[in-house]
Design an enzyme around this catalytic site. Structure first.
Site, PDB file in Angstrom:
ATOM      1  N   HIS A 256       3.314 -19.691  -8.648  1.00  0.00           N
ATOM      2  CA  HIS A 256       3.207 -20.275  -7.305  1.00  0.00           C
ATOM      3  C   HIS A 256       4.366 -19.805  -6.439  1.00  0.00           C
ATOM      4  CE1 HIS A 256       5.984 -22.938  -9.457  1.00  0.00           C
ATOM      5  NE2 HIS A 256       6.454 -23.364  -8.289  1.00  0.00           N
TER       6      HIS A 256
ATOM      7  N   ASP B 182       6.761 -21.832  -3.528  1.00  0.00           N
ATOM      8  CA  ASP B 182       6.982 -23.253  -3.283  1.00  0.00           C
ATOM      9  C   ASP B 182       6.356 -23.712  -1.962  1.00  0.00           C
ATOM     10  OD1 ASP B 182       8.258 -23.853  -5.673  1.00  0.00           O
ATOM     11  OD2 ASP B 182      10.189 -23.144  -4.922  1.00  0.00           O
TER      12      ASP B 182
ATOM     13  N   HIS C 273       6.772 -17.539  -8.591  1.00  0.00           N
ATOM     14  CA  HIS C 273       7.551 -17.776  -9.807  1.00  0.00           C
ATOM     15  C   HIS C 273       6.765 -18.671 -10.756  1.00  0.00           C
ATOM     16  CE1 HIS C 273       8.664 -20.993  -7.001  1.00  0.00           C
ATOM     17  NE2 HIS C 273       8.899 -21.753  -8.056  1.00  0.00           N
TER      18      HIS C 273
ATOM     19  N   ARG D 177      17.194 -28.813  -7.700  1.00  0.00           N
ATOM     20  CA  ARG D 177      16.512 -27.904  -6.785  1.00  0.00           C
ATOM     21  C   ARG D 177      16.572 -28.395  -5.342  1.00  0.00           C
ATOM     22  NH1 ARG D 177      10.083 -26.282  -6.587  1.00  0.00           N
ATOM     23  NH2 ARG D 177      10.044 -27.659  -4.804  1.00  0.00           N
TER      24      ARG D 177
HETATM   25  C1  SIN Z   1      10.027 -24.637  -9.889  1.00  0.00           C
HETATM   26  O1  SIN Z   1       8.905 -24.170  -9.897  1.00  0.00           O
HETATM   27  O2  SIN Z   1      10.592 -24.944  -8.854  1.00  0.00           O
HETATM   28  C2  SIN Z   1      10.763 -24.843 -11.205  1.00  0.00           C
HETATM   29  C3  SIN Z   1      11.149 -23.557 -11.834  1.00  0.00           C
HETATM   30  C4  SIN Z   1      11.853 -23.766 -13.141  1.00  0.00           C
HETATM   31  O3  SIN Z   1      12.017 -24.903 -13.601  1.00  0.00           O
HETATM   32  O4  SIN Z   1      12.282 -22.775 -13.733  1.00  0.00           O
END
Ligand code: SIN
Length: 283
Positions: A100, A102, A258, A273
């Site tokens: 995805h 974000d 990612h 995050r």
């Molecule tokens: C995310 O998708 O923001 C998390 C990525 C992760 O935990 O490595």
């Protein structure tokens, strides 16, 4: 200003940066150099940066300010800072474990995401990124011309609606997620926006939030979207990062997808995050 050195970690994207100390406030020149490195390498990593929530918030503001964070509860007193965590004894799948970019369902999806590791498993729990400019550039001319004229409908419904995957698998989850039918709202973006900083065209679809092409049914859209999901995450377009504690990753959501790997059962993983606000994608 300290000297910034850059070590690429893969052919397609990703670089480790050395020479910045995030315990002190970066100068304007350092922030500009960091931002330029993120746009160029699409995801950058700064290891051995002792985690401090105030430093994460300060850097988020310096890079452009917090984006809006829906559905995920922030750490109390720290709006916009989310704890991405799975306990060692927790079942269920991991957060972010499907390709995805974000919040692509927002009218103005985040420009960047910052993810700072607090505790990571001894092995496993790596994250992968994929270069969506390269993905677009390597499609055939005819398909690129067609996609450049299409819009894509995005929605958070599959993930965050009241009967979405996160609601159906909520039992025992330690992450604080508020699922709701607000997630069913739809947002239309160009399939191939132009990156506001690099000026390059980038493929902007992902299997978590893209629903269909605008004006097409879901059934008509599915085969071409599936082709794009597979193409856009081909091994040759990706990098894979092995986390150590106290590492900050910063990625460009406009030019990457990612995927967090779910291969660390029995171990705790905690990262914090934030997102940096972005502009509505345009051609
Ligand atoms: C995310 O998708 O923001 C998390 C990525 C992760 O935990 O490595």
């Amino acid at each position: 200003m300290s000297a910034l050195t850059i070590d690429r970690i893969a052919g397609a994207l990703g670089a480790e940066l050395h020479g910045l100390d995030l315990t002190r406030e970066l100068t304007t020149g350092e922030v500009d150099a960091l931002y330029a490195a993120v746009v160029q390498h699409k995801v950058v990593f700064l290891r051995d940066q002792p985690y401090d929530i105030a430093h994460l918030e300060r850097l988020t503001v310096q890079l452009g300010g917090h984006g809006h964070t829906p559905f995920l509860e922030s750490i109390p007193e720290h709006p916009g800072v989310v704890k991405v965590v799975r306990e060692a004894d927790e079942g269920g799948f991991n957060f972010g474990g499907k390709w995805h970019s974000d919040w692509s369902f927002q009218p103005a999806p985040p420009a960047l995401t910052l993810l700072w590791s607090v505790e990571v498993p001894p092995t496993g729990g790596d994250t992968m990124w994929s270069n969506q400019e390269l993905a677009f550039d390597t499609l055939s001319d005819g398909l690129r011309t067609t996609l450049a004229e299409l819009d894509v409908v995005h929605s958070a419904g599959w993930a965050y609606s009241a009967d979405g995957i996160l609601a159906r698998t909520a039992k025992g989850r330690s992450m604080r997620i508020n699922t709701s039918d607000d997630a069913l709202a739809e947002q239309v973006h160009p399939c191939v926006p132009t990156h506001p900083d690099s000026g390059r065209q980038t493929l902007f679809v992902n299997p978590t939030y893209s629903v269909r092409f605008a004006g097409w049914s879901q059934a008509d859209s599915a085969p071409l979207l599936q082709h794009l999901y597979e193409h856009s995450t081909r091994d040759a377009f990706t990098c894979r990062f092995r986390w150590t504690a106290n590492t900050l990753a910063i990625w460009d959501n406009r030019s990457t997808q990612h995927n967090a790997l779910d291969d660390y059962r029995g171990h705790r993983r905690e990262l914090h995050r934030t997102t940096v606000s972005g502009l509505p994608p345009t051609r």
